[in-house]
Motif scaffolding. Structure first.
Motif, PDB file in Angstrom:
ATOM      1  N   UNK A   1       0.826  -1.187   0.000  1.00  0.00           N
ATOM      2  CA  UNK A   1       0.000   0.000   0.000  1.00  0.00           C
ATOM      3  C   UNK A   1       0.872   1.253   0.000  1.00  0.00           C
ATOM      4  N   UNK A   2       0.484   2.213  -0.782  1.00  0.00           N
ATOM      5  CA  UNK A   2       1.268   3.427  -0.959  1.00  0.00           C
ATOM      6  C   UNK A   2       1.791   3.516  -2.374  1.00  0.00           C
TER       7      UNK A   2
ATOM      8  N   UNK B   1       5.704   8.967   4.300  1.00  0.00           N
ATOM      9  CA  UNK B   1       6.910   8.531   3.596  1.00  0.00           C
ATOM     10  C   UNK B   1       6.623   7.444   2.566  1.00  0.00           C
ATOM     11  N   UNK B   2       5.793   6.479   2.927  1.00  0.00           N
ATOM     12  CA  UNK B   2       5.540   5.356   2.031  1.00  0.00           C
ATOM     13  C   UNK B   2       4.842   5.815   0.754  1.00  0.00           C
ATOM     14  N   UNK B   3       4.076   6.939   0.864  1.00  0.00           N
ATOM     15  CA  UNK B   3       3.412   7.517  -0.305  1.00  0.00           C
ATOM     16  C   UNK B   3       4.228   8.640  -0.928  1.00  0.00           C
TER      17      UNK B   3
ATOM     18  N   UNK C   1      14.369  -0.587   5.621  1.00  0.00           N
ATOM     19  CA  UNK C   1      15.388   0.104   6.406  1.00  0.00           C
ATOM     20  C   UNK C   1      15.426   1.601   6.101  1.00  0.00           C
ATOM     21  N   UNK C   2      15.339   1.953   4.818  1.00  0.00           N
ATOM     22  CA  UNK C   2      15.366   3.359   4.438  1.00  0.00           C
ATOM     23  C   UNK C   2      14.191   4.128   5.000  1.00  0.00           C
ATOM     24  N   UNK C   3      13.017   3.515   4.956  1.00  0.00           N
ATOM     25  CA  UNK C   3      11.806   4.144   5.494  1.00  0.00           C
ATOM     26  C   UNK C   3      11.938   4.383   6.993  1.00  0.00           C
ATOM     27  N   UNK C   4      12.388   3.357   7.712  1.00  0.00           N
ATOM     28  CA  UNK C   4      12.532   3.472   9.166  1.00  0.00           C
ATOM     29  C   UNK C   4      13.572   4.522   9.548  1.00  0.00           C
TER      30      UNK C   4
END
Length: 277
Positions: free
Chosen positions: A158-159, A237-239, A198-201
């Motif tokens: 999702x995103x 961030x995911x979107x 990892x990048x998102x976190x």
């Protein structure tokens, strides 16, 4: 054409990308701003036209970087994105690949997950509604299904529907949207959509630290209520901030945002958050 009680055409309530403007949209302020900003847009469009010189080609340079930071005119945006991201090169080096993905065997679980999110993608955009002709849901479905089978390590999450949907609105071309999506997810932000994310976190933690430094009152409020940053900002961030920031500020270089704009956004968000505490 359907007209509202205040005499405005229905089409006037939809922005150039197909998004419906809210009922409380300030048309007077928008028109006053745009009448001034049109001069800037016109000057910028002339510079881009001279840079491209009708050749539809461009080489990376400091001048091009500076132009991109200031903003790419709508008529050139898809082309410039394709070139500078490397998507154009990948598409030319893999003729027919996208269509072969669509014609190949499908993963039923992947397809079902994508279908579930179709109606959730830009519900306030008239171009993605089933009543639209053409309906961009079909284009979006194809791009996401093809990418899910192209990058099996990521598949679909999702995103991605908002990212692909936005690319479709800009390029108006299915295959180009696929290759731009691959550039973003496969090369530019590979650690955002990997299983470990990892990048998102990392970026979420960086934002949390920045808030502590710049708007400590908000950080203290979050801590007092025991709210984790990941619960608040993961969707942002995911979107890639699509459906969060104004459309014209999405996928621009951070340098294109003036400090005045950043400070205004920060103060507005600070007031809203603290008012809920």
């Amino acid at each position: 054409m359907e007209r509202r009680e205040d005499g405005r055409d229905w089409a006037y309530r939809v922005d150039p990308y197909g998004f419906e403007r809210p009922e409380d949209f300030d048309y007077a302020s928008y028109e006053a701003f745009f009448s001034r900003y049109l001069v800037v847009l016109t000057r910028r469009a002339i510079k881009w036209s001279k840079l491209l010189k009708g050749n539809n080609s461009i080489r990376k340079s400091l001048k091009v970087k500076r132009y991109i930071r200031k903003g790419i005119p709508n008529e050139h945006r898809a082309l410039i994105w394709m070139i500078v991201s490397g998507a154009q090169t990948n598409m030319e080096q893999n003729p027919g690949y996208y269509h072969r993905l669509l014609e190949g065997k499908k993963n039923d679980k992947l397809v079902e997950a994508i279908k579930t999110d179709m109606n959730r993608t830009f519900p306030d955009n008239v171009k993605f509604r089933k009543t639209a002709d053409p309906c961009l849901q079909h284009t979006l479905y194809n791009v996401l299904v093809a990418y899910g089978h192209h990058n099996k390590a990521v598949g679909y999450c999702q995103g991605m529907n908002f990212i692909a949907g936005y690319l479709i609105l800009i390029t108006k071309k299915e295959e180009e949207s696929f290759w731009l999506l691959d550039a973003l997810i496969g090369r530019i932000l590979p650690d955002y959509y990997s299983p470990a994310m990892l990048g998102l976190k990392t970026d979420q933690e960086v934002l949390g630290e920045l808030v502590k430094m710049k708007v400590p009152a908000v950080a203290e409020l979050m801590e007092r209520h025991g709210v984790m940053w990941t619960l608040v900002v993961s969707r942002w961030f995911i979107c890639l901030f699509i459906d969060i920031l104004p459309v014209e500020k999405i996928f621009t270089d951070p340098g294109s945002l003036s400090m005045a704009t950043i400070n205004k956004l920060r103060e507005t968000c600070r007031e809203k958050v603290l008012s809920q505490g």
